[in-house]
Design an enzyme around this catalytic site. Structure first.
Site: not given
Ligand code: HSE
Length: 419
Positions: A127, A198
């Site tokens: 994020g 990721k």
């Molecule tokens: N669902 C993801 C998390 C949101 O909980 O990190 C961000 O990619």
């Protein structure tokens, strides 16, 4: 004036439009040009998003709009956004996306199609933490020795609450969904897939490695119970879902799974919805990145940073960080060859001779026990909580299969790797 079109005006898309408005002055000063959102595409036109931008339910309204310079893709999913961003790039529009699943499957094709057109994706990993920027630019002088991190806020939030407050798994997952951390399908979070997407993106930038989710070890937190948390506390560990990339000679191991990690490690202290990633470079040593990995404004902060960067130069750095392939390419290590210490929870009937038979299976598979605890679990049964010295993944998997077959073993043993 740079004009932006947003595909998918949900929580993050709304924040992107709002940040570009709220911080317009500083953004314009930093970019050297004004930036505004011209339009958005949504599925449901009847929902009020509190924004003064024009909305449509047809992607062509952005893709064919010659005034739009940058397409922000926040639709989610893989196939539909893949088609949309390909069309955007073919129409000469720069693309910014937060879509990690899209990149986990199609990043190399997209790099090829984008060519010199900017394609940015900072928000796709952790994020609001600028980890792509750090890895692709800030650490570009280094061979990357390892990446280890908490890359899923939902799992970290759940593990923290289960550890600190003893909250049950289902209740805490529901809370994470209500707080807006979880993916539309939370299996992506708790099953480890979101973190794996990721990790694969970071592995491309760090190692030039083209792997898909199906190629790597992915496990989630679904089997972690209060018994395991008790063991962790007793032996000085925290339990975290980690994404791990580790270079070993010409191979790189990539894996996502729950880990027992010493409470003294920095990563072990990262709690709640926060993300944290440690990157070790051969020249710089260890660097650590910490911040919010989920949530509208935090994710939009990274999206807007990419928009500013594109508005500044319009140029693209090599999308995945390599301008040409490396000689002596690194390859993916086979999962069977991974080395680790392991923790096992085995529920057995509590009677004479059981322990001896279990330890015989350990011996047969060349696995050495480091610590052992036995806890009664119900009348006539007990949990054996065992940690091992370093062992080979294929030996552990084989041993678990053999233990599961024993008539006094009541359920499939639970295994957590120790980092
Ligand atoms: N669902 C993801 C998390 C949101 O909980 O990190 C961000 O990619």
């Amino acid at each position: 004036m740079i004009k932006v079109g947003i595909m998918g005006v949900g929580t993050v898309g709304t924040s992107v439009a709002q940040i570009l408005k709220d911080n317009a002055e500083i953004i314009s000063a930093r970019a050297g040009v004004d930036i505004s959102v011209k339009s958005g595409v949504v599925k449901n036109l009847n929902k009020d998003r509190g924004l003064d931008i024009s909305l449509s339910d047809n992607v062509d309204d952005i893709l064919n709009d010659e005034e739009i310079d940058i397409v922000v893709e926040l639709m989610g999913g893989v196939d539909e956004p893949f088609e949309v961003v390909k069309r955007a790039l073919k129409n000469g529009k720069a693309v910014v996306t937060a879509n990690k699943a899209l990149l986990a499957y199609h990043r190399y094709e997209l790099q090829e199609i984008a060519g010199t057109i900017a394609f940015e994706y900072e928000a796709s990993v952790a994020g609001g933490i600028p980890i792509i920027n750090a890895l692709r630019d800030g650490l570009s002088a280094n061979h990357i020795e390892s990446i280890m991190g908490i890359m899923n806020g939902t799992c970290n939030y759940m593990m923290t609450k289960m550890t600190e407050e003893g909250v049950a798994y289902d209740a805490i997952l529901k809370e994470a969904q209500e707080l807006g951390y979880a993916e539309a399908d939370p299996t992506f979070d708790v099953g480890g897939y979101d973190a794996a997407h990721k990790l694969l993106i970071l592995a491309s930038i760090a190692y030039g490695l083209d792997a898909k989710p199906e190629d790597i070890l992915i496990e989630g937190i679904e089997n972690v119970s209060q018994d395991d948390i008790t063991f962790a506390k007793e032996f000085g560990y925290a339990i975290k879902l980690l994404g791990i990339a580790k270079k070993d000679a010409n191979e790189v191991e990539l894996r996502v799974h729950a880990c027992l990690i010493s409470k003294d490690e920095m990563i072990a202290k990262i709690d709640g919805v926060m993300n944290g990633i440690s990157v070790v470079g051969d020249k710089v040593g260890e660097t650590l990145y910490y911040g919010p990995g989920a949530g509208g404004d935090a994710t939009a902060s990274a999206v807007v940073a990419n928009i500013i960067d594109i508005a500044r130069s319009g140029k693209s750095t090599p999308m995945l960080g390599f301008d040409k392939p490396m000689e002596g390419k690194l390859t993916l290590k086979a999962t069977d060859d991974i080395n680790s210490k392991y923790y096992l929870r085995i529920n057995v009937s509590d009677r004479a001779g059981v322990l001896a038979k279990i330890t015989k299976v350990f011996e047969d598979n060349n696995i050495s026990v480091e610590t052992m605890l036995q806890r009664p679990s119900s009348t006539n049964s007990a949990n054996l909580l065992i940690s091992t010295h370093i062992a080979l993944e294929k030996d552990i998997q084989n041993m678990i299969k053999e233990i599961e077959e024993l008539e006094f073993v009541n359920s499939t043993p639970v295994m957590i790797r120790i980092v």
